[in-house]
Design a protein around this motif. Structure first.
Motif, PDB file in Angstrom:
ATOM      1  N   HIS A  51       0.826  -1.208   0.000  1.00 35.56           N
ATOM      2  CA  HIS A  51       0.000   0.000   0.000  1.00 35.56           C
ATOM      3  C   HIS A  51       0.864   1.263   0.000  1.00 35.56           C
ATOM      4  N   SER A  52       2.008   1.197   0.666  1.00 35.85           N
ATOM      5  CA  SER A  52       2.928   2.327   0.669  1.00 35.85           C
ATOM      6  C   SER A  52       3.458   2.583  -0.739  1.00 35.85           C
ATOM      7  N   LEU A  53       3.821   1.534  -1.438  1.00 28.15           N
ATOM      8  CA  LEU A  53       4.279   1.663  -2.827  1.00 28.15           C
ATOM      9  C   LEU A  53       3.151   2.170  -3.717  1.00 28.15           C
ATOM     10  N   TYR A  54       1.939   1.742  -3.414  1.00 29.73           N
ATOM     11  CA  TYR A  54       0.757   2.190  -4.154  1.00 29.73           C
ATOM     12  C   TYR A  54       0.589   3.704  -4.027  1.00 29.73           C
ATOM     13  N   LEU A  55       0.752   4.218  -2.812  1.00 28.95           N
ATOM     14  CA  LEU A  55       0.656   5.665  -2.584  1.00 28.95           C
ATOM     15  C   LEU A  55       1.750   6.407  -3.331  1.00 28.95           C
ATOM     16  N   ARG A  56       2.953   5.830  -3.340  1.00 25.20           N
ATOM     17  CA  ARG A  56       4.081   6.469  -4.016  1.00 25.20           C
ATOM     18  C   ARG A  56       3.818   6.590  -5.514  1.00 25.20           C
ATOM     19  N   GLU A  57       3.309   5.526  -6.098  1.00 23.09           N
ATOM     20  CA  GLU A  57       2.959   5.549  -7.526  1.00 23.09           C
ATOM     21  C   GLU A  57       1.843   6.551  -7.795  1.00 23.09           C
ATOM     22  N   PHE A  58       0.846   6.545  -6.923  1.00 20.73           N
ATOM     23  CA  PHE A  58      -0.314   7.417  -7.098  1.00 20.73           C
ATOM     24  C   PHE A  58       0.096   8.880  -7.140  1.00 20.73           C
ATOM     25  N   THR A 113       3.039  10.256  -7.813  1.00 23.34           N
ATOM     26  CA  THR A 113       3.827  10.557  -9.014  1.00 23.34           C
ATOM     27  C   THR A 113       2.934  10.660 -10.238  1.00 23.34           C
ATOM     28  N   PHE A 114       1.992   9.738 -10.360  1.00 24.14           N
ATOM     29  CA  PHE A 114       1.104   9.722 -11.526  1.00 24.14           C
ATOM     30  C   PHE A 114       0.229  10.970 -11.564  1.00 24.14           C
ATOM     31  N   ILE A 115      -0.364  11.337 -10.431  1.00 22.02           N
ATOM     32  CA  ILE A 115      -1.223  12.527 -10.387  1.00 22.02           C
ATOM     33  C   ILE A 115      -0.431  13.774 -10.758  1.00 22.02           C
ATOM     34  N   PHE A 116       0.775  13.878 -10.231  1.00 24.82           N
ATOM     35  CA  PHE A 116       1.621  15.036 -10.512  1.00 24.82           C
ATOM     36  C   PHE A 116       1.927  15.158 -12.004  1.00 24.82           C
ATOM     37  N   LEU A 117       2.176  14.025 -12.664  1.00 22.02           N
ATOM     38  CA  LEU A 117       2.593  14.061 -14.062  1.00 22.02           C
ATOM     39  C   LEU A 117       1.428  14.055 -15.049  1.00 22.02           C
ATOM     40  N   VAL A 118       0.283  13.502 -14.669  1.00 20.54           N
ATOM     41  CA  VAL A 118      -0.806  13.327 -15.636  1.00 20.54           C
ATOM     42  C   VAL A 118      -1.770  14.507 -15.687  1.00 20.54           C
ATOM     43  N   HIS A 119      -1.913  15.254 -14.607  1.00 21.01           N
ATOM     44  CA  HIS A 119      -3.015  16.223 -14.547  1.00 21.01           C
ATOM     45  C   HIS A 119      -2.973  17.323 -15.611  1.00 21.01           C
ATOM     46  N   PRO A 120      -1.787  17.744 -16.119  1.00 19.33           N
ATOM     47  CA  PRO A 120      -1.822  18.773 -17.170  1.00 19.33           C
ATOM     48  C   PRO A 120      -2.506  18.332 -18.464  1.00 19.33           C
ATOM     49  N   MET A 121      -2.692  17.029 -18.653  1.00 20.22           N
ATOM     50  CA  MET A 121      -3.379  16.544 -19.853  1.00 20.22           C
ATOM     51  C   MET A 121      -4.781  17.130 -19.996  1.00 20.22           C
ATOM     52  N   PHE A 122      -5.397  17.440 -18.865  1.00 22.72           N
ATOM     53  CA  PHE A 122      -6.805  17.853 -18.883  1.00 22.72           C
ATOM     54  C   PHE A 122      -6.994  19.363 -19.011  1.00 22.72           C
ATOM     55  N   PHE A 123      -5.882  20.099 -19.023  1.00 21.03           N
ATOM     56  CA  PHE A 123      -5.999  21.559 -19.056  1.00 21.03           C
ATOM     57  C   PHE A 123      -6.590  22.090 -20.347  1.00 21.03           C
ATOM     58  N   GLN A 124      -6.443  21.312 -21.436  1.00 23.14           N
ATOM     59  CA  GLN A 124      -6.937  21.776 -22.730  1.00 23.14           C
ATOM     60  C   GLN A 124      -8.466  21.892 -22.765  1.00 23.14           C
ATOM     61  N   PHE A 125      -9.127  21.245 -21.800  1.00 17.49           N
ATOM     62  CA  PHE A 125     -10.587  21.186 -21.832  1.00 17.49           C
ATOM     63  C   PHE A 125     -11.245  22.109 -20.800  1.00 17.49           C
ATOM     64  N   ALA A 168     -10.527  13.495 -12.473  1.00 21.39           N
ATOM     65  CA  ALA A 168     -10.161  12.903 -13.768  1.00 21.39           C
ATOM     66  C   ALA A 168      -8.784  12.254 -13.692  1.00 21.39           C
ATOM     67  N   SER A 169      -7.854  12.886 -12.973  1.00 20.98           N
ATOM     68  CA  SER A 169      -6.503  12.333 -12.823  1.00 20.98           C
ATOM     69  C   SER A 169      -6.524  11.038 -12.022  1.00 20.98           C
ATOM     70  N   ILE A 170      -7.340  11.013 -10.959  1.00 19.99           N
ATOM     71  CA  ILE A 170      -7.464   9.793 -10.151  1.00 19.99           C
ATOM     72  C   ILE A 170      -8.071   8.667 -10.980  1.00 19.99           C
ATOM     73  N   ALA A 171      -9.120   8.979 -11.740  1.00 13.29           N
ATOM     74  CA  ALA A 171      -9.752   7.965 -12.603  1.00 13.29           C
ATOM     75  C   ALA A 171      -8.759   7.444 -13.633  1.00 13.29           C
ATOM     76  N   THR A 172      -7.935   8.343 -14.173  1.00 13.20           N
ATOM     77  CA  THR A 172      -6.922   7.932 -15.150  1.00 13.20           C
ATOM     78  C   THR A 172      -5.891   7.017 -14.519  1.00 13.20           C
ATOM     79  N   TYR A 173      -5.546   7.271 -13.262  1.00 13.03           N
ATOM     80  CA  TYR A 173      -4.599   6.402 -12.573  1.00 13.03           C
ATOM     81  C   TYR A 173      -5.143   4.989 -12.432  1.00 13.03           C
ATOM     82  N   PHE A 174      -6.409   4.863 -12.028  1.00 14.89           N
ATOM     83  CA  PHE A 174      -6.991   3.525 -11.891  1.00 14.89           C
ATOM     84  C   PHE A 174      -7.106   2.828 -13.248  1.00 14.89           C
ATOM     85  N   ALA A 175      -7.392   3.609 -14.289  1.00 13.47           N
ATOM     86  CA  ALA A 175      -7.423   3.033 -15.634  1.00 13.47           C
ATOM     87  C   ALA A 175      -6.035   2.540 -16.043  1.00 13.47           C
ATOM     88  N   TYR A 176      -5.012   3.316 -15.687  1.00  4.61           N
ATOM     89  CA  TYR A 176      -3.620   2.907 -15.958  1.00  4.61           C
ATOM     90  C   TYR A 176      -3.277   1.621 -15.218  1.00  4.61           C
TER      91      TYR A 176
END
Length: 360
Positions: free
Chosen positions: A289-296, A298-310, A336-344
């Motif tokens: 679970h600790s590793l899960y949080l670490r991945e989460f 990092t993913f949120i930090f890097l993925v969220h700019p994808m949605f700025f265009q909308f 949206a970023s959290i949903a994208t993480y679970f999809a990933y």
């Protein structure tokens, strides 16, 4: 082994939890959500300091210089692969943004344009829609510089250099207008603002002080463990510097009209004690679970700019403007970023494609 059989015995779960919270607050910076954007400024120096702490925790105990060089190379290689893969993922969004701004024309391609793009791609990392990519590039070059300095000039000189660089950053960012208006050196403004202001906000020099402080935290945890576990002392200084930071932001807002800055005078000290607070917070959590949080985080930090265009389209759709739109964008982009993480995670498990693991 099940999660219940792999309980973490280290105090670093607190750091993982704080990273998750701060990664979400980074979205508030980019959506300009009032107050939350101020708290979000803790994120980047916190990420730098903790990365430095964990890197040197392994690096220092390696048996020789060759092993240390290999560890440094692997660190840089991992981040470089992450950066390239994320740039590929962002390519459709770059194309979409370009088409939005120039629907009837193709981008001009020239030798000078390609050189400029290559420079931004390699040394800055903040070109196009991947606005958090600079952090990965800064982590690579910043760590190389800090390791070199600590190795050849020692910690004291490295700290002095890092503080001087940080003061220069403050002079041309948060305290730029104040500095130039008080000491009347307006003639220096063009030189400092171009290109130095760009270099201070988007490159590795922002990582030098937090990387150095991360190394100091590692040294304290080894030689003065009582300091890193004294919760009363840590809480006192964390509250003190956090209050000073918020007051500083309010004062700067009155001078400049800007809600929050990348760097301020009391931000780094506040984050220093926030890292110590995370280390001193013993949270019971399984290793998985600790590793899960670490991945989460990092993913949120890097993925969220994808949605700025909308953002603008959705604002118009729900018919909101101003501060309400800022909070609305903050909430839906986080979700949206959290949903994208679970999809990933689902796609990675379904396909077993190893390159999906390399983006984190």
């Amino acid at each position: 082994m099940s999660p219940s059989q792999t309980k973490s015995t280290t105090p670093y779960v607190g750091i993982d939890l704080l990273k998750c919270i701060l990664a979400i607050l980074v979205v508030a910076i980019h959506t300009h959500a009032p107050f939350f954007n101020i708290l979000g400024r803790f994120a980047v120096p916190f990420f730098f300091m903790t990365s430095s702490f964990f890197f040197f925790k392994k690096y220092i105990h390696l048996e020789n210089r060759h092993a240390q060089n290999i560890a440094l190379w692997r660190y840089a290689k991992k981040l470089a692969i992450m950066y390239v893969l994320w740039r590929i993922l962002y390519l459709p969004f770059d194309i979409y943004k370009n088409f939005q701004s120039n629907p009837n024309s193709f981008p001009n391609i020239s030798v000078s344009g390609l050189i400029k793009w290559f420079f931004k791609f390699v040394f800055i990392g903040r070109d196009g829609t991947f606005i958090t990519g600079w952090y990965l590039i800064a982590s690579i070059f910043g760590m190389l510089v800090i390791v070199f300095l600590i190795r050849y000039v020692g910690l004291r000189v490295t700290l002095i250099i890092s503080i001087i660089v940080e003061l220069l950053i403050l002079m041309v960012t948060s305290y730029g207008q104040v500095t130039f208006s008080i000491i009347l050196i307006n003639h220096a403004l063009p030189f400092l603002n171009n290109p130095f202001s760009t270099l201070t906000t988007n490159t590795f020099i922002r990582s030098l002080l937090p990387f150095t402080l991360g190394f100091i935290i590692f040294m304290l945890s080894n030689s003065h463990k009582s300091i890193t576990t004294n919760k009363k002392l840590i809480n006192f200084y964390l509250i003190l510097f956090s209050i000073l930071y918020i007051v500083e932001c309010i004062v700067l807002y009155r001078f400049t009209g800007v809600g929050s800055f990348d760097e301020t005078l009391f931000l780094q000290p506040a984050v220093f004690f926030l890292v110590l607070y995370g280390m001193a917070s013993h949270v019971s959590l399984s290793t998985s679970h600790s590793l899960y949080l670490r991945e989460f985080s990092t993913f949120i930090f890097l993925v969220h700019p994808m949605f700025f265009q909308f953002r603008m389209s959705l604002d118009q759709l729900v018919n909101i403007t101003g501060v309400a739109a800022d909070y609305f964008n903050f909430v839906w982009i986080v979700l949206a970023s959290i949903a994208t993480y679970f999809a990933y995670r689902w796609l990675r498990k379904l396909t077993g494609f190893k390159w999906l693991r390399y983006i984190l």
